[in-house]
Design a protein around this motif. Sequence first.
Motif, PDB file in Angstrom:
ATOM      1  N   GLY B 276     -63.198 -37.272  18.508  1.00 20.69           N
ATOM      2  CA  GLY B 276     -63.253 -36.690  17.173  1.00 20.69           C
ATOM      3  C   GLY B 276     -62.050 -37.094  16.345  1.00 20.69           C
ATOM      4  N   CYS B 277     -61.640 -36.225  15.431  1.00 20.68           N
ATOM      5  CA  CYS B 277     -60.561 -36.584  14.507  1.00 20.68           C
ATOM      6  C   CYS B 277     -59.547 -35.459  14.351  1.00 20.68           C
ATOM      7  CB  CYS B 277     -61.143 -36.865  13.116  1.00 20.68           C
ATOM      8  SG  CYS B 277     -62.204 -38.301  13.064  1.00 20.68           S
ATOM      9  N   ALA B 313     -45.273 -30.331  19.136  1.00 18.45           N
ATOM     10  CA  ALA B 313     -45.791 -31.451  19.926  1.00 18.45           C
ATOM     11  C   ALA B 313     -45.796 -32.714  19.079  1.00 18.45           C
ATOM     12  CB  ALA B 313     -47.202 -31.140  20.410  1.00 18.45           C
ATOM     13  N   CYS B 314     -45.897 -33.866  19.732  1.00 20.26           N
ATOM     14  CA  CYS B 314     -45.961 -35.144  19.006  1.00 20.26           C
ATOM     15  C   CYS B 314     -47.399 -35.629  18.963  1.00 20.26           C
ATOM     16  CB  CYS B 314     -45.085 -36.193  19.687  1.00 20.26           C
ATOM     17  SG  CYS B 314     -45.286 -37.836  18.966  1.00 20.26           S
ATOM     18  N   GLY B 315     -47.973 -35.656  17.769  1.00 18.86           N
ATOM     19  CA  GLY B 315     -49.366 -36.073  17.619  1.00 18.86           C
ATOM     20  C   GLY B 315     -49.595 -37.508  18.057  1.00 18.86           C
ATOM     21  N   ILE B 316     -48.581 -38.341  17.907  1.00 18.93           N
ATOM     22  CA  ILE B 316     -48.736 -39.746  18.288  1.00 18.93           C
ATOM     23  C   ILE B 316     -48.767 -39.875  19.806  1.00 18.93           C
ATOM     24  CG2 ILE B 316     -47.743 -42.048  18.074  1.00 18.93           C
ATOM     25  CD1 ILE B 316     -46.385 -40.957  15.490  1.00 18.93           C
ATOM     26  N   ALA B 317     -47.879 -39.158  20.478  1.00 14.86           N
ATOM     27  CA  ALA B 317     -47.871 -39.205  21.946  1.00 14.86           C
ATOM     28  C   ALA B 317     -49.153 -38.597  22.508  1.00 14.86           C
ATOM     29  CB  ALA B 317     -46.643 -38.473  22.490  1.00 14.86           C
ATOM     30  N   GLU B 318     -49.610 -37.505  21.906  1.00 10.47           N
ATOM     31  CA  GLU B 318     -50.868 -36.902  22.371  1.00 10.47           C
ATOM     32  C   GLU B 318     -52.024 -37.891  22.206  1.00 10.47           C
ATOM     33  OE1 GLU B 318     -51.275 -34.041  23.926  1.00 10.47           O
ATOM     34  OE2 GLU B 318     -49.177 -33.447  23.676  1.00 10.47           O
ATOM     35  N   THR B 319     -52.049 -38.544  21.039  1.00  9.67           N
ATOM     36  CA  THR B 319     -53.124 -39.499  20.780  1.00  9.67           C
ATOM     37  C   THR B 319     -53.039 -40.664  21.753  1.00  9.67           C
ATOM     38  OG1 THR B 319     -53.067 -38.870  18.453  1.00  9.67           O
ATOM     39  CG2 THR B 319     -54.212 -40.920  18.995  1.00  9.67           C
ATOM     40  N   ALA B 320     -51.826 -41.132  22.039  1.00  9.91           N
ATOM     41  CA  ALA B 320     -51.668 -42.235  22.993  1.00  9.91           C
ATOM     42  C   ALA B 320     -52.250 -41.837  24.351  1.00  9.91           C
ATOM     43  CB  ALA B 320     -50.189 -42.603  23.139  1.00  9.91           C
ATOM     44  N   ARG B 321     -52.023 -40.607  24.753  1.00  7.31           N
ATOM     45  CA  ARG B 321     -52.548 -40.179  26.058  1.00  7.31           C
ATOM     46  C   ARG B 321     -54.066 -40.077  26.054  1.00  7.31           C
ATOM     47  NH1 ARG B 321     -47.346 -37.403  26.710  1.00  7.31           N
ATOM     48  NH2 ARG B 321     -48.004 -35.867  25.172  1.00  7.31           N
ATOM     49  N   ILE B 322     -54.626 -39.555  24.957  1.00  2.75           N
ATOM     50  CA  ILE B 322     -56.090 -39.467  24.900  1.00  2.75           C
ATOM     51  C   ILE B 322     -56.693 -40.873  24.877  1.00  2.75           C
ATOM     52  CG2 ILE B 322     -58.082 -38.668  23.576  1.00  2.75           C
ATOM     53  CD1 ILE B 322     -56.354 -36.405  22.488  1.00  2.75           C
ATOM     54  N   LEU B 323     -56.068 -41.776  24.096  1.00  2.92           N
ATOM     55  CA  LEU B 323     -56.576 -43.155  24.050  1.00  2.92           C
ATOM     56  C   LEU B 323     -56.520 -43.796  25.426  1.00  2.92           C
ATOM     57  CD1 LEU B 323     -55.050 -44.460  20.691  1.00  2.92           C
ATOM     58  CD2 LEU B 323     -57.467 -44.004  21.190  1.00  2.92           C
ATOM     59  N   SER B 324     -55.448 -43.509  26.137  1.00  2.00           N
ATOM     60  CA  SER B 324     -55.310 -44.060  27.482  1.00  2.00           C
ATOM     61  C   SER B 324     -56.436 -43.557  28.377  1.00  2.00           C
ATOM     62  CB  SER B 324     -53.946 -43.663  28.029  1.00  2.00           C
ATOM     63  OG  SER B 324     -53.982 -43.605  29.422  1.00  2.00           O
ATOM     64  N   TYR B 325     -56.739 -42.292  28.227  1.00  2.00           N
ATOM     65  CA  TYR B 325     -57.857 -41.728  28.991  1.00  2.00           C
ATOM     66  C   TYR B 325     -59.167 -42.436  28.609  1.00  2.00           C
ATOM     67  CZ  TYR B 325     -61.733 -38.602  30.005  1.00  2.00           C
ATOM     68  OH  TYR B 325     -62.935 -38.105  30.407  1.00  2.00           O
ATOM     69  N   LEU B 326     -59.416 -42.558  27.299  1.00  2.32           N
ATOM     70  CA  LEU B 326     -60.663 -43.182  26.848  1.00  2.32           C
ATOM     71  C   LEU B 326     -60.739 -44.640  27.289  1.00  2.32           C
ATOM     72  CD1 LEU B 326     -60.946 -41.666  23.234  1.00  2.32           C
ATOM     73  CD2 LEU B 326     -62.227 -40.973  25.288  1.00  2.32           C
ATOM     74  N   ALA B 327     -59.598 -45.352  27.226  1.00  2.00           N
ATOM     75  CA  ALA B 327     -59.583 -46.751  27.665  1.00  2.00           C
ATOM     76  C   ALA B 327     -59.941 -46.835  29.143  1.00  2.00           C
ATOM     77  CB  ALA B 327     -58.209 -47.371  27.407  1.00  2.00           C
ATOM     78  N   CYS B 379     -72.342 -49.148  23.511  1.00  2.00           N
ATOM     79  CA  CYS B 379     -72.466 -47.715  23.240  1.00  2.00           C
ATOM     80  C   CYS B 379     -71.386 -47.315  22.244  1.00  2.00           C
ATOM     81  CB  CYS B 379     -72.365 -46.901  24.536  1.00  2.00           C
ATOM     82  SG  CYS B 379     -70.695 -46.721  25.186  1.00  2.00           S
ATOM     83  N   GLY B 380     -71.368 -46.048  21.868  1.00  2.00           N
ATOM     84  CA  GLY B 380     -70.443 -45.586  20.835  1.00  2.00           C
ATOM     85  C   GLY B 380     -69.044 -45.274  21.343  1.00  2.00           C
ATOM     86  N   HIS B 381     -68.783 -45.528  22.620  1.00  4.41           N
ATOM     87  CA  HIS B 381     -67.485 -45.149  23.188  1.00  4.41           C
ATOM     88  C   HIS B 381     -66.288 -45.721  22.414  1.00  4.41           C
ATOM     89  CE1 HIS B 381     -64.785 -43.686  26.257  1.00  4.41           C
ATOM     90  NE2 HIS B 381     -64.347 -44.900  26.513  1.00  4.41           N
ATOM     91  N   PRO B 382     -66.262 -47.044  22.158  1.00  7.05           N
ATOM     92  CA  PRO B 382     -65.103 -47.569  21.424  1.00  7.05           C
ATOM     93  C   PRO B 382     -65.009 -47.024  20.000  1.00  7.05           C
ATOM     94  CG  PRO B 382     -66.755 -49.293  21.772  1.00  7.05           C
ATOM     95  CD  PRO B 382     -67.190 -48.112  22.585  1.00  7.05           C
ATOM     96  N   ASP B 383     -66.145 -46.735  19.376  1.00  8.58           N
ATOM     97  CA  ASP B 383     -66.123 -46.220  18.003  1.00  8.58           C
ATOM     98  C   ASP B 383     -65.396 -44.872  17.951  1.00  8.58           C
ATOM     99  OD1 ASP B 383     -68.098 -48.112  18.482  1.00  8.58           O
ATOM    100  OD2 ASP B 383     -69.301 -47.497  16.777  1.00  8.58           O
ATOM    101  N   GLY B 384     -65.627 -44.048  18.980  1.00  8.91           N
ATOM    102  CA  GLY B 384     -64.961 -42.747  19.039  1.00  8.91           C
ATOM    103  C   GLY B 384     -63.453 -42.903  19.168  1.00  8.91           C
ATOM    104  N   ALA B 385     -63.026 -43.856  20.004  1.00 11.86           N
ATOM    105  CA  ALA B 385     -61.589 -44.070  20.192  1.00 11.86           C
ATOM    106  C   ALA B 385     -60.945 -44.553  18.895  1.00 11.86           C
ATOM    107  CB  ALA B 385     -61.361 -45.077  21.326  1.00 11.86           C
ATOM    108  N   VAL B 386     -61.637 -45.433  18.187  1.00 15.42           N
ATOM    109  CA  VAL B 386     -61.115 -45.953  16.918  1.00 15.42           C
ATOM    110  C   VAL B 386     -61.007 -44.825  15.885  1.00 15.42           C
ATOM    111  CG1 VAL B 386     -61.698 -47.426  14.936  1.00 15.42           C
ATOM    112  CG2 VAL B 386     -61.843 -48.339  17.268  1.00 15.42           C
ATOM    113  N   ARG B 387     -62.046 -43.980  15.846  1.00 10.04           N
ATOM    114  CA  ARG B 387     -62.044 -42.848  14.916  1.00 10.04           C
ATOM    115  C   ARG B 387     -60.841 -41.945  15.185  1.00 10.04           C
ATOM    116  NH1 ARG B 387     -67.648 -41.379  15.418  1.00 10.04           N
ATOM    117  NH2 ARG B 387     -67.051 -40.262  17.293  1.00 10.04           N
TER     118      ARG B 387
END
Lengths: 70, 429
Positions: B276-277, B313-327, B379-387
Amino acid sequence: MTRGPRWTLKVDPIRCQAHGLCAELLPEVVDLDEWGYPLLPGEVPPLLLSEARAAAAGCPTLALRLVHTD
Amino acid sequence: MNRPATPTGDHRLLAAWSDTGRPDSYDAHLARHGNPPNADGRAWRERLIAEVTHSGLGGRGGAGFPTGRKLAAVAAGRGRKVVVANGCESDPGTHKDRVLAQYSPHLILDGALMAAAALHTNDIFLCAHRDGPTYQALGQALTQRPDADRFSLVDIPARFVASEESSLANFLSGGDARPTSKPPRVFESGVAGRPTLVSNIETLAHISLIARYGAEWFRSLGTGPSPGTALVTVGGAVRTPGVLEVAYGAALPDLVASVGGASEPLQALLIGGYSGCWVPDSVARTLHFSHEELRAAGTTVGVGSVLALPAGACGIAETARILSYLAGESASQCGPCMFGLPAITADFAAMASGAGANDRALAARLQGRLSVIAGRGACGHPDGAVRLAESALRTFAVDVDAHLHGRPCRGAGALPFLPIPRRALSLVG
Ligand code: SF4
Ligand code: SF4
């Protein structure tokens, strides 16, 4: 005004193995991203249709298709 | 049996929980709702699909596609149909489906039966992860029902994209639980090549109520474009994280207040799940939980979760961790996903740690990558990560700038805040 059918190149992302042949055969239209996978244009210009057909036929994994959009 | 009274109030799916605090057994469920209507011929089937269409019910698994249209598309296919109830709930921040399965499993099972009746089929698969609460709860509920042999409960591998509709169809056909190329879509050719309805279990539970009480009843709550109620997981920096059932259109601050309020000052909310966003807290305070408002605010209802990020909290670090999970959850079939997601993860990780501070090209490189990845997977997986990544750059723009100039925010060294399954942590420190 009449116009002919429109054609687009579509890649099956699971089949595509980044051989890059499509970009070699059709450099006017196909770019590769930094990982070697094709970035495809919306529409193939009519003058390049035969090259596009050749690129689709030449794809080693049959990942590339020229499809009708009209 | 006398038909019980038509339910009123906002707790439609979670009535058992709000009335008794306990799950509904099969008997309690029948006492509450009565039997679902009897399937009766072609006209009946067409009426049920029309009723679901008229209700405006949208899918609750993430995409929000109109359920009536999906049913009609499957019904229009050739040959025997298949119903797949998707209870995998792979998103690590979302719990609504397991709560529903625990408290009201028979609504899900009735809904699957109604969908199967509408599609004139007997083939129903219930999909969930064997080790998870949904699988247990559905299995337990089946032991209470006389019609248990109509369902096949199937263990799905616990991977994020295993629950994508073509993954499920491929897995149930004997293949890997990985997405397949489209076309064909599963409504044309899914399980064993048959037209297949893949529906989230919350969606099915709503179908069971629409079949009983009708479209008008369904639409009597919610907003015009987003009718009905929705299950919402509210978590993060709130006092008592949990799952709520609310009418669409509820104010976001009311959702947060319903779980005890924020436990500390907030800076942003992650809305719609890990695909999500982010939305700044100041904006979120003005929003209501509906498809139309969230879309206008640049986010999505997605899997129905609202996660609060504290100011510290750091939104950038949190996002990096979620992206890592999605990757790490990419099915590694499509180049732009299998290479693109680790690449943007690395960019975010460098930005978060401050290692990217001297890398003048980082911002442009990241933008360039984000602009080419979406829409290029099967599938839509990469689109979600980009969003998610793009929303982080917008929402935490001030921090992004500070990180890129060698001034990471005070939260950057803090412990991870949002839950990340262990598998992913190796990619980002
Ligand atoms: S030629 Fe085929 S396999 Fe090679 S990059 Fe182009 S589409 Fe992919
Ligand atoms: S886009 Fe990613 S997750 Fe989806 S099928 Fe391709 S590699 Fe797998």
